[in-house]
Design an enzyme around this catalytic site. Structure first.
Site, PDB file in Angstrom:
ATOM      1  N   ARG A 179       0.849  -1.181   0.000  1.00 36.34           N
ATOM      2  CA  ARG A 179       0.000   0.000   0.000  1.00 36.34           C
ATOM      3  C   ARG A 179       0.888   1.236   0.000  1.00 36.34           C
ATOM      4  NH1 ARG A 179      -3.594  -2.753  -1.625  1.00 36.34           N
ATOM      5  NH2 ARG A 179      -5.631  -3.105  -0.648  1.00 36.34           N
ATOM      6  N   GLU A 189      -2.911   8.039  -3.849  1.00 33.35           N
ATOM      7  CA  GLU A 189      -3.366   7.684  -5.197  1.00 33.35           C
ATOM      8  C   GLU A 189      -4.874   7.875  -5.315  1.00 33.35           C
ATOM      9  OE1 GLU A 189      -3.993   2.913  -5.163  1.00 33.35           O
ATOM     10  OE2 GLU A 189      -1.891   3.538  -4.899  1.00 33.35           O
ATOM     11  N   HIS A 245      -1.401   0.944  -9.772  1.00 32.87           N
ATOM     12  CA  HIS A 245      -2.055  -0.020  -8.874  1.00 32.87           C
ATOM     13  C   HIS A 245      -2.743  -1.134  -9.672  1.00 32.87           C
ATOM     14  CE1 HIS A 245      -3.955  -0.379  -4.594  1.00 32.87           C
ATOM     15  NE2 HIS A 245      -3.671  -1.569  -5.112  1.00 32.87           N
TER      16      HIS A 245
END
Length: 321
Positions: free
Chosen positions: A237, A266, A284
């Protein structure tokens, strides 16, 4: 997505975008109401909150206490993938709402991507690709480090971390790891702190989940320990890595390079990070492959089917420690 036959199927709030095939599968089981922004979810709750019995989300999308409170008949929240930090689990547990996640469904895909990121950063693949496309051939090119025989630190030896380690073993890399606690009967050596792991390693893979407990686990001290020849890869993360400290290290020669699939804040990526030549960025997508996405939706469907049949769900989140 309202359907005239919705009375035959439970109503489900879909908080994320899914592929058409996944929508078809979920739609065969539930009446879908898609709302992928916080504002849309609030509006949906105000309009039909009493009908919603399930939520499908992912680890990072916010499912706050206020939304849970606005859905009086909510019974289950299904998070795709291993993470679920966006869900207010305390508020859900207080209501007796079941929470599930998808541990392992995309672990191999994420591990593959992690190695691709390392090699791309290590061998400077994006820059060389751009140079060749621009008509250059070894103009100003520099020798780049190899992966073979290097020392790899794994931060977070869960399902993804273990798969990364196994792939690194194929490059004859030496492997050590750090977790909250040592893993019993593990062949790889345990390091008692992040900083000690970084001081030993040439490369650091971050595979930790998000949340307050792991926020900025990789900060200035860890990056300084990794050093000017070190490389960082984050597929856990974005919040695990202190972005400001990372930008400083990359821009001042304190770190050789980084490769990030997850970024703090993000989808907003700081300009200072985007402009650095020694960082590789992907949006991601490490856990997204046809195989992984099919496995994830299959597990969600299994959890929903079990719940609505009054049976134990397949993958409840772990009890709090």
């Amino acid at each position: 997505m309202d359907d005239p036959s919705r009375s035959e199927r439970p109503d489900l709030l879909l908080a994320v975008d899914l592929a058409p095939s996944a929508l078809d599968q979920l739609g065969a089981l539930c009446t879908l109401h898609q709302a992928v922004t916080p504002e849309a979810r609030v509006a949906l709750a105000e309009r039909i909150g009493g009908r919603i019995r399930a939520i499908v989300t992912n680890g990072t999308t916010a499912i706050p206490a206020s939304l849970i409170a606005a859905l009086p008949n909510l019974g289950i929240i299904c998070a795709q993938g291993a993470g679920y930090e966006g869900v207010d689990c305390e508020a859900a547990r207080a209501r007796g709402i079941v929470i599930t996640h998808g541990p392992g469904v995309n672990a191999d895909c994420v591990a593959d991507h992690a190695l691709a990121l390392l090699l791309a950063a290590l061998r400077d693949v994006p820059r060389f690709d751009a140079a060749v496309r621009a008509g250059q051939w070894r103009e100003g090119g520099t020798a780049r480090p190899s992966a073979y025989g290097k020392r790899v630190g794994i931060l977070g030896l869960g399902g993804i971390g273990r798969r990364i380690a196994k792939r690194c073993a194929g490059f004859d890399m030496e492997i050590r790891y750090h977790n909250r606690r040592a893993v019993p009967d593990m062949a790889w050596a345990y390091m008692p702190s992040v900083e000690e792991l970084c001081a030993w390693a040439d490369f650091l893979f971050v595979a930790l989940p998000g949340g307050a407990a792991t926020r900025h686990s990789v900060g200035r001290a860890a990056l300084a320990a990794l050093g000017p020849e070190g490389f960082l890869v984050n597929v856990g993360r974005g919040t695990v890595v202190d972005t400001a400290a990372l930008v400083d290290a990359l821009s001042t020669g304190g770190l050789a390079g980084a490769a990030l699939d997850v970024i703090e804040g993000e989808p907003d990526v700081p300009a200072a990070l985007r402009e650095l030549p020694n960082v590789v960025l992907t949006p991601h997508i490490a856990g997204r492959s046809p195989e992984a996405m099919a496995a994830a939706i299959e597990q969600v469907l299994g959890n929903l089917t079990a719940f609505f049949a009054g049976k134990p769900v397949l993958s409840p989140i772990p009890a709090p420690t």
